[in-house]
Write an enzyme that holds these catalytic residues in place. Structure first.
Site, mmCIF file in Angstrom:
data_model
loop_
_atom_site.group_PDB
_atom_site.id
_atom_site.type_symbol
_atom_site.label_atom_id
_atom_site.label_comp_id
_atom_site.label_asym_id
_atom_site.label_seq_id
_atom_site.Cartn_x
_atom_site.Cartn_y
_atom_site.Cartn_z
ATOM 1 N N GLN A 42 0.770 -1.302 0.084
ATOM 2 C CA GLN A 42 -0.210 0.021 0.234
ATOM 3 C C GLN A 42 0.722 1.299 0.018
ATOM 4 O O GLN A 42 0.383 2.233 -0.247
ATOM 5 C CB GLN A 42 -0.986 -0.028 1.129
ATOM 6 C CG GLN A 42 -0.147 0.245 2.508
ATOM 7 C CD GLN A 42 -1.026 0.129 3.643
ATOM 8 O OE1 GLN A 42 -1.720 -1.110 4.189
ATOM 9 N NE2 GLN A 42 -1.165 1.107 4.363
ATOM 10 N N CYS A 97 -5.320 0.511 3.686
ATOM 11 C CA CYS A 97 -5.135 -0.854 4.090
ATOM 12 C C CYS A 97 -6.552 -1.661 3.574
ATOM 13 O O CYS A 97 -6.758 -2.689 3.180
ATOM 14 C CB CYS A 97 -4.620 -1.492 5.195
ATOM 15 S SG CYS A 97 -5.761 -0.383 6.688
ATOM 16 N N HIS A 140 -5.727 -1.142 11.467
ATOM 17 C CA HIS A 140 -5.092 -1.641 10.296
ATOM 18 C C HIS A 140 -6.084 -2.768 9.860
ATOM 19 O O HIS A 140 -6.655 -3.603 10.725
ATOM 20 C CB HIS A 140 -3.739 -2.470 10.521
ATOM 21 C CG HIS A 140 -3.009 -2.777 9.124
ATOM 22 N ND1 HIS A 140 -2.670 -1.860 8.366
ATOM 23 C CD2 HIS A 140 -2.226 -3.921 9.116
ATOM 24 C CE1 HIS A 140 -2.154 -2.508 7.260
ATOM 25 N NE2 HIS A 140 -1.729 -3.996 7.722
ATOM 26 N N ASN A 162 -0.961 -9.272 4.525
ATOM 27 C CA ASN A 162 -0.736 -8.025 5.046
ATOM 28 C C ASN A 162 -0.566 -7.397 3.576
ATOM 29 O O ASN A 162 -0.531 -7.954 2.537
ATOM 30 C CB ASN A 162 0.642 -7.576 5.771
ATOM 31 C CG ASN A 162 0.322 -6.417 6.616
ATOM 32 O OD1 ASN A 162 -0.686 -5.803 6.436
ATOM 33 N ND2 ASN A 162 1.143 -6.319 7.664
#
Length: 331
Positions: free
Chosen positions: A134, A140, A272, A297
Site C-alpha cells: 500500500q 489497507c 489496520h 498483509n
C-alpha cells in the site's frame, strides 16, 4: 599497570572502529536493498540513528526469541528507519472507535470436532494473490477488501484475477481514501459497481479523480456483505467459504515482524486491515499446541514471510475480529 590501561584503551578504540565500519557497510547495503534516498545529509543522519536503534532492538528481541521467551522473530526491514512513535501514529482504518451500521452475521461455530479441518491455508488453492504494498497511502482497507474478493472469485470460477485497489481509493465516497476506511463499507461499493482489474486501473499510493470505467469492470454478483461478530464466526466463514477481511491493532514491533507467531504488543485499538487466509497450530517449547491465524498483509513481500504472518488464534489478538467482514455470492 600503565601497559594494561593502554591495551584496554587500544582495544576499546579497535572495537569502536570495527563497529563504525560494520554499521557503515550495513547501512549502505540496507539503503541499496530498499532503494532508500534522503533529501539532505541532515535527514539521512537522523534516519541512520533510528535505523541503528532498530538494529539493536531487533538483535535484542531475537535473542529472547532464540531462548524461547518470545514466539516470533524480527528483521531490519524497510520500516527500520522510521521511529516507533512515527509508526504508532499510522492508521488506515476509519477513526478509531468507528462503528458500522452493517449487521453482524452470526455463524455457527462447528469446531474442529464438528467438521472443520484442523488446518486451512487458501494459498494452497492458488487463489491468493501475492502480497501487495500500500506504500504511504493509508489504504489497507482497500487492499483487504480487494484481496478477499480476488480469492473468493477464484475459488468460485478457478480464475485468479488481480483487481484494483486504486478504484476504491478514488471512487468509494463512503471511505476516506488514504486517510482510512472499513472493508465492510468497501464491499458495499464493490457490490454496487464491481471492480476493474489492476492493469486497467493501476495503484498510485494517492487519491486521484475517479476514473471508473463500467465497461471494464468485473461484475461480482455479491448478494450480501456483512460484519462477522467474533473469531469463531471467522473460523467458520474462512474454512467453508474463503479468506476474510479482519482488523489488527498494530503497534511498532509488528512492523519489524519476520516469522513465528506474533505475541508482541498491540495498539490500544484496531488501526489496520489485513486478510485472514488460513489457520492452524504448532507445538511450542512445552509441547503444547498453539493455534494461529495465517494473515496476508499489504506491506509488500519484504515484510514478514513474503508478506504473510502468523498471529495467535482464540484470544482476539489486537482486536482481530473487531472489523471482520465477508460477503455471499449469488447462488
Amino acid at each position: 599497570m600503565h601497559l594494561n590501561r593502554s591495551l584496554c584503551i587500544f582495544a576499546t578504540l579497535l572495537i569502536c572502529t570495527w563497529a563504525s565500519t560494520f554499521f557503515d557497510q550495513e547501512w549502505s547495503m540496507w539503503k541499496t536493498k530498499y532503494n532508500k534516498k534522503y533529501t539532505s545529509t541532515r535527514e539521512e543522519a537522523v534516519r541512520r540513528k533510528i535505523w541503528e536503534d532498530t538494529w539493536h532492538r531487533v538483535q535484542e528481541h531475537n535473542k529472547l526469541a532464540d531462548s524461547g521467551l518470545s514466539k516470533y522473530w524480527m528483521a531490519v526491514n524497510h520500516f527500520a528507519d522510521i521511529a516507533p512513535e512515527e509508526l504508532r501514529k499510522r492508521s488506515c482504518l476509519l477513526s478509531n472507535g468507528a462503528t458500522t451500521d452493517e449487521p453482524a452475521t452470526p455463524r455457527h461455530f462447528y469446531g474442529l470436532r464438528g467438521g472443520l479441518p484442523e488446518h486451512v491455508d487458501w494459498r494452497e488453492s492458488k487463489c491468493v494473490t501475492e502480497a501487495k504494498n500500500q506504500g504511504l497511502c493509508g489504504s489497507c482497507w482497500a487492499f483487504a477488501t480487494v484481496g478477499v474478493v480476488e480469492s473468493r472469485l477464484c475459488l468460485q470460477n478457478n480464475k485468479l484475477m488481480t483487481l484494483s485497489e486504486q478504484q476504491l481509493v478514488d471512487c468509494d465516497n463512503v471511505d476516506e481514501a488514504c486517510c482510512g476506511g472499513l472493508p465492510v463499507y468497501a464491499l458495499k461499493y464493490a457490490t454496487n459497481h464491481g471492480l476493474m482489474k489492476s492493469e486497467d486501473y493501476e495503484y498510485e499510493q494517492k487519491q486521484k479523480a475517479c476514473s471508473f470505467n463500467e465497461d471494464k469492470a468485473v461484475t461480482l454478483n455479491l448478494t450480501k456483505y456483512y460484519s462477522l461478530p467474533d473469531e469463531e464466526s471467522i473460523v467458520s466463514a474462512l474454512a467453508l467459504e474463503g479468506p476474510v477481511a479482519v482488523s489488527f491493532g498494530v503497534d511498532a514491533d509488528f512492523y519489524s515482524y519476520s516469522h513465528g507467531i506474533f505475541d508482541g504488543d498491540c495498539a490500544e485499538s484496531a488501526n489496520h486491515a489485513i486478510i485472514a487466509v488460513g489457520y492452524g497450530s504448532e507445538k511450542d517449547e512445552n509441547d503444547e499446541e498453539q493455534p494461529y491465524w495465517i494473515i496476508k498483509n499489504s506491506w509488500g513481500e519484504e515484510w514478514g514471510e513474503k508478506g504473510f504472518a502468523k498471529v495467535p488464534l482464540g484470544v482476539d489478538k489486537c482486536e482481530f475480529s473487531k472489523y471482520a467482514a465477508s460477503f455471499d455470492f449469488l447462488q
